[in-house]
Design a protein around this motif. Sequence first.
Motif, mmCIF file in Angstrom:
data_model
loop_
_atom_site.group_PDB
_atom_site.id
_atom_site.type_symbol
_atom_site.label_atom_id
_atom_site.label_comp_id
_atom_site.label_asym_id
_atom_site.label_seq_id
_atom_site.Cartn_x
_atom_site.Cartn_y
_atom_site.Cartn_z
ATOM 1 N N GLN A 41 0.828 -1.208 0.000
ATOM 2 C CA GLN A 41 0.000 0.000 0.000
ATOM 3 C C GLN A 41 0.862 1.258 0.000
ATOM 4 N N THR A 42 1.930 1.242 0.778
ATOM 5 C CA THR A 42 2.836 2.387 0.789
ATOM 6 C C THR A 42 3.419 2.602 -0.600
ATOM 7 N N GLY A 43 3.920 1.540 -1.192
ATOM 8 C CA GLY A 43 4.482 1.649 -2.541
ATOM 9 C C GLY A 43 3.455 2.114 -3.551
ATOM 10 N N GLU A 44 2.252 1.603 -3.440
ATOM 11 C CA GLU A 44 1.200 1.993 -4.378
ATOM 12 C C GLU A 44 0.826 3.463 -4.214
ATOM 13 N N TYR A 69 -8.264 8.460 -3.978
ATOM 14 C CA TYR A 69 -7.709 7.142 -4.285
ATOM 15 C C TYR A 69 -7.554 6.317 -3.008
ATOM 16 N N VAL A 70 -6.903 6.909 -2.009
ATOM 17 C CA VAL A 70 -6.649 6.215 -0.746
ATOM 18 C C VAL A 70 -7.965 5.854 -0.051
ATOM 19 N N ASN A 71 -8.871 6.805 -0.003
ATOM 20 C CA ASN A 71 -10.134 6.578 0.692
ATOM 21 C C ASN A 71 -11.017 5.553 -0.010
ATOM 22 N N THR A 72 -10.804 5.362 -1.301
ATOM 23 C CA THR A 72 -11.576 4.365 -2.052
ATOM 24 C C THR A 72 -10.895 3.001 -2.020
ATOM 25 N N GLU A 86 3.258 10.794 5.430
ATOM 26 C CA GLU A 86 4.347 9.914 4.982
ATOM 27 C C GLU A 86 5.051 10.507 3.768
ATOM 28 N N ILE A 87 4.276 11.015 2.829
ATOM 29 C CA ILE A 87 4.851 11.592 1.615
ATOM 30 C C ILE A 87 5.648 12.843 1.953
ATOM 31 N N SER A 88 5.114 13.686 2.800
ATOM 32 C CA SER A 88 5.811 14.898 3.210
ATOM 33 C C SER A 88 7.133 14.555 3.889
ATOM 34 N N LYS A 89 7.099 13.589 4.786
ATOM 35 C CA LYS A 89 8.316 13.168 5.479
ATOM 36 C C LYS A 89 9.340 12.612 4.489
ATOM 37 N N ASN A 95 14.151 10.918 0.587
ATOM 38 C CA ASN A 95 14.067 9.461 0.519
ATOM 39 C C ASN A 95 14.164 8.994 -0.936
ATOM 40 N N ARG A 96 15.255 8.344 -1.272
ATOM 41 C CA ARG A 96 15.484 7.928 -2.657
ATOM 42 C C ARG A 96 14.526 6.834 -3.103
ATOM 43 N N LEU A 97 14.092 6.000 -2.184
ATOM 44 C CA LEU A 97 13.111 4.972 -2.540
ATOM 45 C C LEU A 97 11.794 5.636 -2.929
ATOM 46 N N PHE A 98 11.358 6.605 -2.134
ATOM 47 C CA PHE A 98 10.150 7.362 -2.476
ATOM 48 C C PHE A 98 10.323 8.026 -3.836
ATOM 49 N N ASP A 99 11.455 8.693 -4.042
ATOM 50 C CA ASP A 99 11.709 9.385 -5.311
ATOM 51 C C ASP A 99 11.630 8.420 -6.493
#
Length: 131
Positions: A41-44, A69-72, A86-89, A95-99
């Motif tokens: 879910q985090t990755g998605e 999207y998340v709420n659905t 999480e995204i803001s952090k 965070n290179r993985l997030f990028d």
Amino acid sequence: MTPASSKTDSEAYELASTTADAQRAKLPDWQRNQISDADMQTGETWFVWGFYGAMTDDIERRKRLLAAYVNTKFVDRKNSQQVFDEISKATQEGNRLFDAIAAAGGQAYREGGDGHLANIATIFLNVSRNH
């Protein structure tokens, strides 16, 4: 980037959802079995954040699209404020993985490709095993 008005919110949701679902379906069983639902879910959500970022440069619309999207998609598991935090952090920490995951989402939108999430799953597994 495409203009923010090129797709309605419901069209944007359907496109993101269809893309993520198609890519998730292409994951080999061994990857699906090794990635927890929470990590998937985090990755998605990071992927979809990048997907919507390629779709619009209006940050408020991007947040609204991701919230829908998340709420659905994750009714019982996450809320949109938690995802934004999480995204803001991840953004603030560089965070290179997030990028990488958000960039793959943007690439999937621009190219209409369907193999990006499988590549992300491999990255996630490597990071998980090494940390």
